[in-house]
Design a protein around this motif. Structure first.
Motif, PDB file in Angstrom:
ATOM      1  N   ARG A  79       0.808  -1.220   0.000  1.00 47.11           N
ATOM      2  CA  ARG A  79       0.000   0.000   0.000  1.00 47.11           C
ATOM      3  C   ARG A  79       0.848   1.281   0.000  1.00 47.11           C
ATOM      4  O   ARG A  79       0.562   2.198  -0.787  1.00 47.11           O
ATOM      5  CB  ARG A  79      -0.993  -0.019   1.158  1.00 47.11           C
ATOM      6  N   ARG A  89       4.005   8.738   8.913  1.00 43.55           N
ATOM      7  CA  ARG A  89       2.634   8.576   8.423  1.00 43.55           C
ATOM      8  C   ARG A  89       1.881   9.899   8.375  1.00 43.55           C
ATOM      9  O   ARG A  89       1.095  10.141   7.447  1.00 43.55           O
ATOM     10  CB  ARG A  89       1.892   7.569   9.284  1.00 43.55           C
ATOM     11  N   SER A 140       0.407  11.534   4.956  1.00 41.29           N
ATOM     12  CA  SER A 140      -1.011  11.885   4.807  1.00 41.29           C
ATOM     13  C   SER A 140      -1.177  13.328   4.370  1.00 41.29           C
ATOM     14  O   SER A 140      -2.002  13.640   3.496  1.00 41.29           O
ATOM     15  CB  SER A 140      -1.755  11.638   6.121  1.00 41.29           C
ATOM     16  N   MET A 163      -4.813   8.352  -2.073  1.00 37.62           N
ATOM     17  CA  MET A 163      -5.378   8.559  -0.741  1.00 37.62           C
ATOM     18  C   MET A 163      -6.024   7.283  -0.213  1.00 37.62           C
ATOM     19  O   MET A 163      -5.899   6.945   0.981  1.00 37.62           O
ATOM     20  CB  MET A 163      -6.390   9.701  -0.771  1.00 37.62           C
ATOM     21  N   LEU A 164      -6.708   6.545  -1.073  1.00 29.79           N
ATOM     22  CA  LEU A 164      -7.318   5.289  -0.655  1.00 29.79           C
ATOM     23  C   LEU A 164      -6.258   4.285  -0.207  1.00 29.79           C
ATOM     24  O   LEU A 164      -6.470   3.517   0.742  1.00 29.79           O
ATOM     25  CB  LEU A 164      -8.153   4.708  -1.798  1.00 29.79           C
ATOM     26  N   VAL A 182      -3.344   5.037   1.172  1.00 25.68           N
ATOM     27  CA  VAL A 182      -2.841   5.478   2.478  1.00 25.68           C
ATOM     28  C   VAL A 182      -3.831   5.128   3.577  1.00 25.68           C
ATOM     29  O   VAL A 182      -3.446   4.646   4.655  1.00 25.68           O
ATOM     30  CB  VAL A 182      -2.558   6.985   2.450  1.00 25.68           C
ATOM     31  N   ARG A 183      -5.103   5.349   3.315  1.00 24.46           N
ATOM     32  CA  ARG A 183      -6.127   5.033   4.318  1.00 24.46           C
ATOM     33  C   ARG A 183      -6.187   3.543   4.615  1.00 24.46           C
ATOM     34  O   ARG A 183      -6.589   3.138   5.714  1.00 24.46           O
ATOM     35  CB  ARG A 183      -7.500   5.533   3.854  1.00 24.46           C
ATOM     36  N   GLY A 184      -5.827   2.707   3.651  1.00 27.99           N
ATOM     37  CA  GLY A 184      -5.883   1.263   3.839  1.00 27.99           C
ATOM     38  C   GLY A 184      -4.606   0.651   4.396  1.00 27.99           C
ATOM     39  O   GLY A 184      -4.518  -0.578   4.528  1.00 27.99           O
TER      40      GLY A 184
END
Length: 387
Positions: free
Chosen positions: A208, A270, A274, A376-377, A379-381
């Protein structure tokens, strides 16, 4: 002392490899005219270069485990230098693209070995602090190289761009021959390389962050592919005006790399990553909004792009560090595979951007926005960081 030598060598070689992406862009219309081809066909040179960078990356990583870092870096520099020197000899667009592929293969080995050498010397948050130096070399090549290319083209013609780059690469190979790098004593896993790479792809802690870095990188690749046509033909910019755009782009990326180097230890990888993704998305969305504005001006297109570049400069080195940290195996494999994924994504995205033959800005801005959302998806996962 060896760590300082490593940083100097890696930054210089990355600078040379990344120049292959940007230095010739202002000359693209002249190259097309001299080769008797449409500018849209010559613009495929960037995609072909990226394909050449992507395909052999895993092989370069495996070779560095078997033969050592220096012999592989020397081979890559030699191939890259000779490819540059041969490129002006082509008389057709097919020959131009073939030599661009050879350039990309050499640049692939340079890119892998630069990351591996940094990884050999640093680890953890210190790795995230050291990797921005590669980003700084990247952005200098991205921006200043673009401006330098426009000056060389105006003074000596586009052929001199590649001849100078080839000569500089061979000189750098001679310098690397005398350099000393850290010697590691890593225990081999006993598995064939393809099994190791397959194992890495199953770990979300590696995959990821690697994908997030590659998708953000794709925003820059898309702009470099379609941007010259949009700005020089859609907005009627000259080659020199387009070359000057490299300065604000360089400033944005340089600032972000310095922010990572200065604040990553106190802020955390992190959180900075982000923030970077949010800025990439915000800049891309602003590009899209500006391109859809009636009577749109170039400023509303390129200024938000600089914001996206700043965000990617936060995202990219940290994505490499976290991907390496999330690797279940030691050695050069994680850096080689992350580089492969980044260049594979870049090649695909560059090909998509090449198909955007419109002189309007909104198709490119839409593609950049979609890439930022996807990053972004990722990073969120990302799974929680192990403590």
């Amino acid at each position: 002392m060896k760590k300082r030598t490593t940083l100097i060598v890696t930054c210089t070689t990355v600078f040379l490899a990344q120049l292959g992406m940007s230095i010739y862009l202002p000359a693209l219309p002249d190259i097309a005219r001299d080769l008797g081809a449409d500018a849209s066909r010559v613009s495929w040179g960037l995609s072909v270069y990226l394909i050449g960078m992507a395909l052999p990356m895993l092989a370069w990583g495996s070779l560095s485990q078997r033969l050592g870092r220096k012999p592989v870096l020397l081979a890559a520099l030699g191939l890259y230098g000779l490819g540059n020197l041969a490129l002006p000899l082509g008389t057709s667009v097919e020959g131009f693209l073939a030599f661009r592929l050879i350039q990309g293969i050499g640049a692939s080995g340079i890119s892998v070995m630069a990351r591996v050498l940094i990884r050999d010397s640093f680890s953890g948050d210190l790795l995230a602090k050291a990797l921005p130096w590669i980003s700084i070399a990247f952005v200098i090549a991205l921006g200043i190289g673009q401006y330098l290319g426009s000056l060389i083209q105006a003074a000596f013609g586009w052929e001199a761009i590649f001849q100078g780059l080839g000569a500089a690469s061979l000189i750098m190979a001679a310098a690397v021959l005398r350099a000393r790098f850290p010697i590691l004593t890593e225990v081999s896993s006993g598995k064939p390389a393809w099994r190791v790479y397959g194992q890495l792809l199953t770990f979300h802690a590696f995959l990821r962050p690697a994908l997030a870095g590659g998708l953000g990188y794709g925003v820059i690749i898309a702009f470099n592919t379609a941007g010259p046509l949009i700005l020089q033909e859609g907005f009627q910019w000259s080659a020199i005006e387009y070359g000057l755009l490299g300065w604000p782009i360089s400033a944005a990326y340089l600032l972000g790399a310095l922010v990572v180097n200065a604040f990553v230890l106190r802020t955390g990888q992190r959180r900075l990553m982000s923030w970077g993704i949010v800025l990439v998305l915000g800049g891309s969305a602003a590009m899209l909004a500006g391109s859809l504005t009636p009577g749109s001006i170039a400023l509303l297109f390129w200024l938000p792009y600089c914001l996206a570049v700043f965000g990617q400069s936060l995202n990219y080195p940290i994505s490499l560090s976290l991907a390496n940290e999330g690797s279940p195996v030691s050695g050069a494999y994680a850096m080689a595979l992350s580089g492969f994924l980044h260049q594979l994504l870049a090649a695909v995205i560059g090909a998509m951007a090449s198909l955007l033959s419109s002189q309007q800005a909104w198709p490119l801005a839409t593609l950049c926005t979609l890439l930022a959302v996807s990053a972004m998806l990722c990073v969120r996962g990302m799974p929680p960081r192990a403590t």
